[in-house]
Motif scaffolding. Structure first.
Motif, PDB file in Angstrom:
ATOM      1  N   ASN A 196     -14.585  -2.677   2.814  1.00  0.00           N
ATOM      2  CA  ASN A 196     -14.233  -4.048   2.469  1.00  0.00           C
ATOM      3  C   ASN A 196     -14.562  -4.966   3.654  1.00  0.00           C
ATOM      4  O   ASN A 196     -15.507  -5.741   3.590  1.00  0.00           O
ATOM      5  CB  ASN A 196     -12.741  -4.148   2.079  1.00  0.00           C
TER       6      ASN A 196
ATOM      7  N   ASP B 281      -8.420  -4.237   4.286  1.00  0.00           N
ATOM      8  CA  ASP B 281      -8.552  -4.461   2.849  1.00  0.00           C
ATOM      9  C   ASP B 281      -7.831  -5.720   2.378  1.00  0.00           C
ATOM     10  O   ASP B 281      -8.425  -6.585   1.735  1.00  0.00           O
ATOM     11  CB  ASP B 281      -8.001  -3.260   2.081  1.00  0.00           C
TER      12      ASP B 281
ATOM     13  N   HIS C  56     -12.338   3.221   1.234  1.00  0.00           N
ATOM     14  CA  HIS C  56     -13.508   2.508   0.712  1.00  0.00           C
ATOM     15  C   HIS C  56     -13.766   1.370   1.669  1.00  0.00           C
ATOM     16  O   HIS C  56     -12.928   1.076   2.527  1.00  0.00           O
ATOM     17  CB  HIS C  56     -13.263   1.948  -0.705  1.00  0.00           C
TER      18      HIS C  56
ATOM     19  N   HIS D 268     -14.411  -4.976  -2.530  1.00  0.00           N
ATOM     20  CA  HIS D 268     -14.814  -3.772  -1.809  1.00  0.00           C
ATOM     21  C   HIS D 268     -16.343  -3.750  -1.762  1.00  0.00           C
ATOM     22  O   HIS D 268     -16.995  -4.583  -2.381  1.00  0.00           O
ATOM     23  CB  HIS D 268     -14.301  -2.526  -2.535  1.00  0.00           C
TER      24      HIS D 268
ATOM     25  N   HIS E  90      -9.852  -9.106   1.218  1.00  0.00           N
ATOM     26  CA  HIS E  90      -9.847  -9.647  -0.151  1.00  0.00           C
ATOM     27  C   HIS E  90      -9.626 -11.161  -0.191  1.00  0.00           C
ATOM     28  O   HIS E  90      -9.861 -11.787  -1.214  1.00  0.00           O
ATOM     29  CB  HIS E  90      -8.730  -8.987  -0.975  1.00  0.00           C
TER      30      HIS E  90
ATOM     31  N   LYS F  59       0.819  -1.216   0.000  1.00  0.00           N
ATOM     32  CA  LYS F  59       0.000   0.000   0.000  1.00  0.00           C
ATOM     33  C   LYS F  59       0.855   1.269   0.000  1.00  0.00           C
ATOM     34  O   LYS F  59       0.314   2.375   0.134  1.00  0.00           O
ATOM     35  CB  LYS F  59      -0.924   0.015   1.235  1.00  0.00           C
TER      36      LYS F  59
END
Ligand SMILES: O=C(O)[C@@H](CO)OP(=O)(O)O
Ligand SMILES: [Mn+2]
Ligand SMILES: [Mn+2]
Length: 571
Positions: free
Chosen positions: A474, A430, A472, A501, A434, A361
């Motif tokens: 998730n 995040d 966002h 997301h 995922h 990131k």
């Protein structure tokens, strides 16, 4: 005057002092949703974040992070890191890649641009190769755009086309790659009927083949290179649907991690290695996961892995992925011109900045934050620190990731007295979200919460201010839901794990809005009395955060920035 002709001097804020240390925390993939067992943030112990919520509505509120609020084509588009961090850093809403490509295809301008003219030179004698993510997720690419481009290229003279597909399962449900491959194979069959030699040539799962980012693991790009350019892969099939179906069962691989494969002809020969005289387009519009392949395709000097054979090709990106490196040099659609970001203003106004995340990131809080621009604005005033990520693992194995290390670096930067802005991205919600592993995501959220505490304690110590937000959702919703918000069951009656997301529906004023709900929290001993969130901006979004932060640094934001979310009331 700065290089762009803009005046960089910001006016003093009439009420807020300068020089406070601001801890700016972006929790990646941390949305706000109703509490149930699929909301990992709710299930996890998150005492620090829970305590921040008590500041609502004056010190805690929700902001939008998806759809038009971040420059995406429709309100059905979920947010993502690129558009989220672009908005957070730039303070304005720019039409993003997805939208720009839509309009270039719709108007046909894409075929008139210099990028398309450049690759077209190869159509007479060479093959056109299209490489990218096979998905309708709209985060990195969209299948409908690929189909339009395929047909448009054929119309404009491409006689031989090869597709190199990367299966998704990260922005869309795992297993959906089979349907996307079927759609694509149908389109290719139609092209063959009209005399265009069009086929899939290779493939593999996005997280295992090609789409690494920020140079975390070049092996990922090499696996793709071997299949796409050299025509070499451990698995060989006659078409992509068969390949994906077979590999998903035999290798027990998910869409994200499918091993690389090549498509071969009757004699077992690969149908589409990339050779001298060919044209190549990487069709993802989003930058981060295409930059490494772009370097391998474009750079003459390259030492990240042995390319074995470097074909002389005409290469174009769907967009230019890095404005500073001018990479790639040819592209089909102009990228959004994200200029005058808050980071650049702050350096001109004496604010020293520290930014940190771990590798996966790192570019989010630097490159995306600064408008898809690599490097420093002013290396005497900024320090960017990258904590190396683990590579070669799925992050459910190490859900704590490097959260503590990032927070400790930030703590040291806060306590050093050298910086007025200390900015981090905490990836856990995040990256682990995922993977679709609910238990691990709960651990991830707890780890992120602990990291927030480390930073907030340091901010307390120096009498600073903190702003906690996210890019966002998730981790707050890990299951596909039906219209009533209940888990949507598949044909066998099972829940379907959401690896992507999110986009939360809520009802406001009798109209049904789709709204990713986000929190934004500000507090700290350095916060001037009377600072609170404005009540007259109920639909604020991520782009409003930059002006808010500039105010907290003691300046008025540039006039064309989205308005600040705060006001200072006299007590
Ligand atoms: O991993 C990525 O590339 C995207 C999802 O496709 O996630 P994020 O936008 O959070 O980086
Ligand atoms: Mn993100
Ligand atoms: Mn993500």
């Amino acid at each position: 005057m700065g290089s762009s002709g803009a005046s960089w001097k910001l006016a003093d804020h009439p009420k807020l002092p300068k020089g406070k240390v601001i801890g700016l925390i972006v929790l990646d993939g941390w949305g706000e949703a109703d509490a149930d067992q699929y909301n990992c943030i709710h299930v996890a112990e998150t005492p620090t974040m829970d305590s921040l919520k008590k500041g609502a509505p004056e010190k805690w509120r929700l902001v939008k992070a998806h759809g038009s609020a971040v420059g995406l084509p429709t309100e059905d588009d979920m947010g993502n890191s690129e558009v989220g961090h672009n908005a957070l850093g730039a303070g304005r809403i720019f039409a993003q890649g997805a939208k720009l490509v839509d309009s270039a295809l719709e108007t046909g301008k894409i075929y008139q641009g210099s990028g398309f003219k450049y690759i077209k030179e190869s159509f007479e004698t060479g093959t056109l190769h299209l490489i990218g993510l096979l998905s309708d997720g709209g985060v990195h690419s969209r299948l409908d755009q690929v189909v339009l481009l395929l047909n448009g290229a054929a119309k404009h003279g491409a006689k031989r086309i090869r597709l190199h597909v990367l299966t998704d399962g990260r922005d869309v449900l795992d297993g959906s790659s089979v349907g996307f491959a079927e759609t694509l194979e149908n389109e290719l069959a139609k092209l063959r009927e009209i005399g265009v030699d069009a086929q899939v040539a290779s493939g593999g799962g996005r997280m295992y083949v090609t789409m690494d980012r920020y140079e975390n693991d070049w092996e990922v790009v090499k696996r793709g290179w071997d299949a796409q350019v050299l025509g070499e892969a451990p698995h060989k099939f006659r078409n992509s649907v068969e390949a994906i179906k077979k590999l998903r069962t035999e290798a027990k691989a998910t869409d994200q991690y499918l091993p690389p494969f090549v498509i071969v002809d009757d004699s077992g020969k690969p149908v589409g290695p990339i050779v001298d005289g060919d044209a190549v387009v990487t069709f993802n519009f989003r930058a981060d996961r295409m930059v490494m392949l772009a370097k391998a395709l474009e750079y003459a000097d390259f030492d990240k892995f042995d390319r074995v054979r470097v074909p002389k090709i005409r290469y174009a990106g769907m967009l230019q992925y890095d404005g500073e490196l001018k990479l790639p040099s040819h592209y089909l659609v102009d990228p959004p011109e994200i200029d005058r970001t808050s980071g650049e203003y702050l350096t001109y106004n004496g604010v020293h900045t520290f930014a940190c995340s771990e590798t996966v990131k790192f570019g989010h809080v630097t490159f995306f934050w600064n408008g898809n621009r690599s490097g420093y604005f002013n290396d005497k005033m900024e320090e960017y620190v990258e904590v190396p990520s683990d590579s070669g693992i799925t992050f459910n194995v190490q859900p704590k990731m490097k959260a503590v290390e990032i927070a400790e670096k930030a703590r040291d930067a806060i306590l050093s007295g050298k910086f007025q802005q200390v900015r981090v991205n905490l990836p856990n919600g995040d990256m682990v979200g995922h993977t679709g592993d609910i238990e691990a995501t709960v651990v991830a959220c707890k780890a992120a919460d602990e990291a927030v505490k480390i930073m907030l304690d340091a901010i307390e110590q120096v009498g600073g201010i903190y702003v906690v937000t996210a890019d966002h959702g998730n981790a707050e919703d890990m299951v596909k839901r039906n219209k009533t918000g209940q888990p949507a069951l598949d044909k066998s009656g099972n829940i379907q794990i959401l690896t992507s997301h999110t986009l939360q529906p809520v009802l406001i004023d009798g109209f049904c809005f789709c709204l990713s709900r986000f929190q934004l929290q500000l507090e700290g001993p350095g916060l001037a009395p009377g600072v609170r969130f404005r009540k007259d901006l109920p639909s604020g979004g991520l782009a409003n955060v930059a002006a808010t932060v500039i105010n907290l640094h003691g300046f008025e934001a540039p006039a064309d920035y989205e308005p600040s979310l705060i006001e200072v009331v006299d007590n």
